[in-house]
Scaffold this active site. Structure first.
Site, PDB file in Angstrom:
ATOM      1  N   CYS A 117       0.833  -1.211   0.000  1.00 46.37           N
ATOM      2  CA  CYS A 117       0.000   0.000   0.000  1.00 46.37           C
ATOM      3  C   CYS A 117       0.865   1.258   0.000  1.00 46.37           C
ATOM      4  CB  CYS A 117      -0.989  -0.037   1.156  1.00 46.37           C
ATOM      5  SG  CYS A 117      -2.346   1.156   0.962  1.00 46.37           S
ATOM      6  N   HIS A 211      -3.711  -4.881   0.880  1.00 46.90           N
ATOM      7  CA  HIS A 211      -3.168  -5.238   2.196  1.00 46.90           C
ATOM      8  C   HIS A 211      -3.338  -6.741   2.437  1.00 46.90           C
ATOM      9  CE1 HIS A 211      -2.343  -1.308   4.134  1.00 46.90           C
ATOM     10  NE2 HIS A 211      -3.314  -0.864   3.353  1.00 46.90           N
ATOM     11  N   GLU A 213      -1.866  -8.413   4.500  1.00 48.16           N
ATOM     12  CA  GLU A 213      -1.716  -8.652   5.940  1.00 48.16           C
ATOM     13  C   GLU A 213      -3.000  -8.395   6.721  1.00 48.16           C
ATOM     14  OE1 GLU A 213      -0.803  -4.203   5.714  1.00 48.16           O
ATOM     15  OE2 GLU A 213      -1.007  -5.947   4.402  1.00 48.16           O
TER      16      GLU A 213
END
Length: 265
Positions: A117, A211, A213
Site C-alpha cells: 500500500c 493489504h 496482511e
C-alpha cells in the site's frame, strides 16, 4: 537495537491505530504475522519504526538498518502501509525514507524489496512514477477482486482477492531503472495499478496496492474505525463490510509469495 541474526527488516510506516492495534497489532506486527502465516519466508521479520518525528531517533534507526545491510544480516526490506500520503514530500520522516530508498536500498544490488500500500506508493514514487489522490474513484476498501495480468506468474488463476484500504494510487508504471523493468501485477475497477514486479537489472521489487496482511476480522475492525472516525460514509462502510464478510480473502497466499520472494538475495 543491534540485530546480528539474519532477518527481514520491516520498515513500519505508521503509528498504532486506536482501537485496532490493541487487538490485532500495528502495521509492523501485521506484516510480521503475514510472513509467518505464509510459511515460506526463511527469515523472521524484525520491525524498525521509521514513522517518527524525532530526528535523533531516526538517525539511530537508519544507521542500524544500513549496518544490517552492510553486514548482510538484513536479507530483505518490507515497507508497510500507512495512513500518511506517500506524495507528501513536506513530512520529514517521509523525506528521510525517500532518501534511504533511493540512496541505500536501490543502491544495494539484488536486495529484495517489498512494498505494501503506502510502501508500494513510496517505491513507485522513488522510481519516478506519479502518485496521488484517486479523486475520481475515492476509497477502495474491503476485500476486493483484482484481475491479474498474465505476466504475473507468481500466482495461479486470473483473479486475486485481498483487502484494500486506500484512496491514493500509483497512476503509471515506472520507467526502467538501473536496468530493471517493471510490470503491473493487475487492476481493479477502482485502481489500474495494483502492484509492481521488477524484471532484470539490479533491482528486485515486488509491491501490492492492497493489504494481504489484513485478514477479514482485522479489515472489519478497520472499516468500523474509519466509519466511526468520519473518514468514510455509511454507503462505503456497508459496501466494504459486506464484501469483506462474504468474499474469500487470499492474503495468506500472498504472504507465501512474499516469503518466496525473500528466499534468495
Amino acid at each position: 537495537m543491534t540485530v546480528t541474526a539474519d532477518h527481514i527488516a520491516i520498515l513500519v510506516c505508521d503509528t498504532p491505530i486506536p482501537g485496532v492495534a490493541s487487538k490485532f497489532g500495528d502495521f509492523g506486527d501485521n506484516c510480521r504475522d503475514l510472513l509467518e502465516a505464509g510459511g515460506s519466508c526463511p527469515y523472521p521479520g524484525i520491525c524498525y519504526q521509521i514513522c517518527n518525528d524525532n530526528d535523533d531517533d531516526l538517525e539511530v534507526i537508519y544507521s542500524q538498518i544500513k549496518a544490517g545491510l552492510e553486514s548482510n544480516v538484513i536479507k530483505g526490506l518490507l515497507l508497510t502501509g500507512s495512513r500518511s500520503d506517500a506524495f507528501d514530500d513536506q513530512v520529514p520522516w517521509i523525506q528521510k525514507l525517500d532518501s534511504f530508498v533511493i540512496n541505500v536500498a536501490f543502491e544495494t544490488p539484488n536486495l529484495p524489496i517489498v512494498g505494501i500500500c503506502f510502501g508500494h506508493q513510496i517505491l513507485s514514487k522513488d522510481l519516478g512514477a506519479k502518485v496521488g489522490r484517486n479523486l475520481g474513484q475515492g476509497w477502495e476498501l474491503g476485500t476486493t477482486e483484482i484481475k491479474l495480468n498474465p505476466h504475473f506468474s507468481l500466482m495461479k488463476g486470473p483473479i486475486l482477492s485481498m483487502s484494500e484500504s486506500h484512496r491514493d494510487v500509483v497512476f503509471e508504471i515506472p520507467k526502467p531503472y538501473k536496468g530493471s523493468e517493471f510490470y503491473n501485477i493487475g487492476s481493479s475497477s477502482n485502481c489500474a495499478v495494483q502492484g509492481l514486479i521488477s524484471n532484470g537489472g539490479k533491482l528486485r521489487i515486488l509491491t501490492f496496492q492492497g493489504h494481504p496482511e489484513f485478514h477479514p476480522d482485522l479489515m472489519l475492525a478497520l472499516c468500523k474505525y474509519k466509519y466511526e472516525a468520519g473518514t468514510i460514509d455509511k454507503e462505503v462502510y456497508e459496501q466494504s463490510t459486506q464484501a469483506t464478510a462474504s468474499m474469500v480473502n487470499q492474503g495468506k497466499e500472498i504472504g507465501g509469495i512474499i516469503g518466496n520472494f525473500f528466499q534468495t538475495k
